[in-house]
Design an enzyme around this catalytic site. Structure first.
Site, short mmCIF file in Angstrom:
data_model
loop_
_atom_site.label_atom_id
_atom_site.label_comp_id
_atom_site.label_asym_id
_atom_site.label_seq_id
_atom_site.Cartn_x
_atom_site.Cartn_y
_atom_site.Cartn_z
N ASP A 293 1.05 -1.27 0.10
CA ASP A 293 0.13 -0.22 0.21
C ASP A 293 0.37 1.22 0.01
OD1 ASP A 293 0.92 -0.09 2.84
OD2 ASP A 293 -0.98 -0.67 3.49
N ASN B 112 -7.66 -1.89 13.64
CA ASN B 112 -9.19 -2.00 13.83
C ASN B 112 -9.20 -3.90 12.77
OD1 ASN B 112 -8.04 -1.71 10.86
ND2 ASN B 112 -9.54 -0.47 10.96
N HIS C 69 -7.61 -4.47 10.43
CA HIS C 69 -6.50 -3.90 8.92
C HIS C 69 -6.22 -4.79 8.64
CE1 HIS C 69 -4.99 0.02 9.25
NE2 HIS C 69 -3.62 -1.03 9.02
C1 GLP Z 1 -0.59 0.22 8.60
C2 GLP Z 1 -0.25 -0.30 7.44
C3 GLP Z 1 -0.47 -1.79 7.51
C4 GLP Z 1 0.58 -2.39 9.08
C5 GLP Z 1 -0.57 -1.89 9.66
C6 GLP Z 1 0.23 -2.31 11.00
O1 GLP Z 1 -1.26 1.48 8.38
N1 GLP Z 1 -0.71 -0.15 5.92
O2 GLP Z 1 0.67 -2.29 6.36
O3 GLP Z 1 0.93 -3.33 8.28
O4 GLP Z 1 -0.69 -0.58 9.50
O5 GLP Z 1 1.28 -1.32 11.72
P1 GLP Z 1 2.42 -1.08 13.04
O6 GLP Z 1 2.44 -2.58 12.55
O7 GLP Z 1 2.64 0.32 13.13
O8 GLP Z 1 1.33 -1.18 13.81
#
Ligand code: GLP
Length: 239
Positions: free
Chosen positions: A66, A135, A137
């Site tokens: 992304d 959440n 995702h």
């Molecule tokens: C982000 C990215 C995801 C990532 C997730 C976790 O928004 N789009 O690909 O894996 O959220 O982020 P973090 O590792 O900072 O908790």
């Protein structure tokens, strides 16, 4: 389950190196979870014989999940800049071999279609690395989301903008409102999936993910349908 984030990173880095040797495109992720992972990979990479490093670097192909929409090219908060900092520079990779959606494209919808088609033309993803949003995702597939979603531009939820605010001076309103993400369809088409979950703040969502049947409310729950998915968590995140 591993003891802590450093132990998780060591295991994941080893799998990434194997994925790299397979010759198929690697599906990569950004986020704080991945920082120690890429550090561990860089250490292993530096310890490889020079010839193997050269061969693996020469045929490197990675496809990120992304990118934010609307940040100017080269913005240090973009996922492209994250990948340069944490992977391309430490490993000495040619930046052109790290693919991400172009968040600065004039037409984000057209860019999402182009990127999805490009991933398909590469023959899909071999090993897909995933983090987990608070959440539920994966990539930026925000709830509600079904398993047939494809690469697209979409609005980020308030929860996600708050989760990612740290990189934007702590202000959720400064986090871009839209992003381009691979869909669950492209993610679920990967040969193997590694979901990496660390830290106590992820414990509740990981528990929901492991207990609930697949549902649109929890995008990561569709991973349960994949035949080769592995969850790697540390003790703080594990239920
Ligand atoms: C982000 C990215 C995801 C990532 C997730 C976790 O928004 N789009 O690909 O894996 O959220 O982020 P973090 O590792 O900072 O908790």
């Amino acid at each position: 389950m591993e003891a802590d984030a450093a132990a998780v990173a060591a295991v994941v880095a080893e799998r990434l190196l194997q994925g790299c040797r397979s010759g198929r495109p690697l599906g990569l992720a950004t986020g704080r979870t991945m920082e120690p992972v890429y550090r561990a990979l860089a250490q292993r990479w530096a310890a490889l014989p020079a010839l193997e490093r050269a061969v693996l670097g020469e045929r490197w192909c990675s496809v990120n999940l992304d990118e934010y929409v609307g940040l100017p090219a080269g913005d240090p908060r973009s996922f492209r800049a994250f990948m340069m900092r944490h992977l391309a520079r430490p490993l000495g990779l040619n930046p052109a071999r790290l693919l991400l959606p172009d968040g600065a494209a004039a037409d984000p919808r057209a860019e999402a279609s182009r990127y999805g088609a490009h991933v398909a033309a590469l023959g899909g993803i071999g090993l897909q690395l995933l983090g987990l949003g608070l959440n539920g995702h994966v990539g930026f597939n925000e709830p509600p989301c079904g398993p047939d979603s494809r690469c697209r531009a979409l609005a980020l939820s308030a929860a996600t903008r708050a989760q990612n605010a740290e990189a934007f001076g702590g202000d959720p309103a400064a986090v871009p409102a839209e992003a381009i993400t691979l869909g669950l369809a492209e993610i679920l088409a990967a040969e193997r999936i590694l979901l990496v979950v660390t830290g106590a703040r992820k414990a509740a969502i990981l528990q929901r993910l492991l207990e609930q049947p697949p549902s649109q409310a929890l995008p990561a729950s569709w991973l349960q349908r994949h035949p080769a998915v592995c969850v790697i968590a540390d003790r703080a995140a594990a239920p």
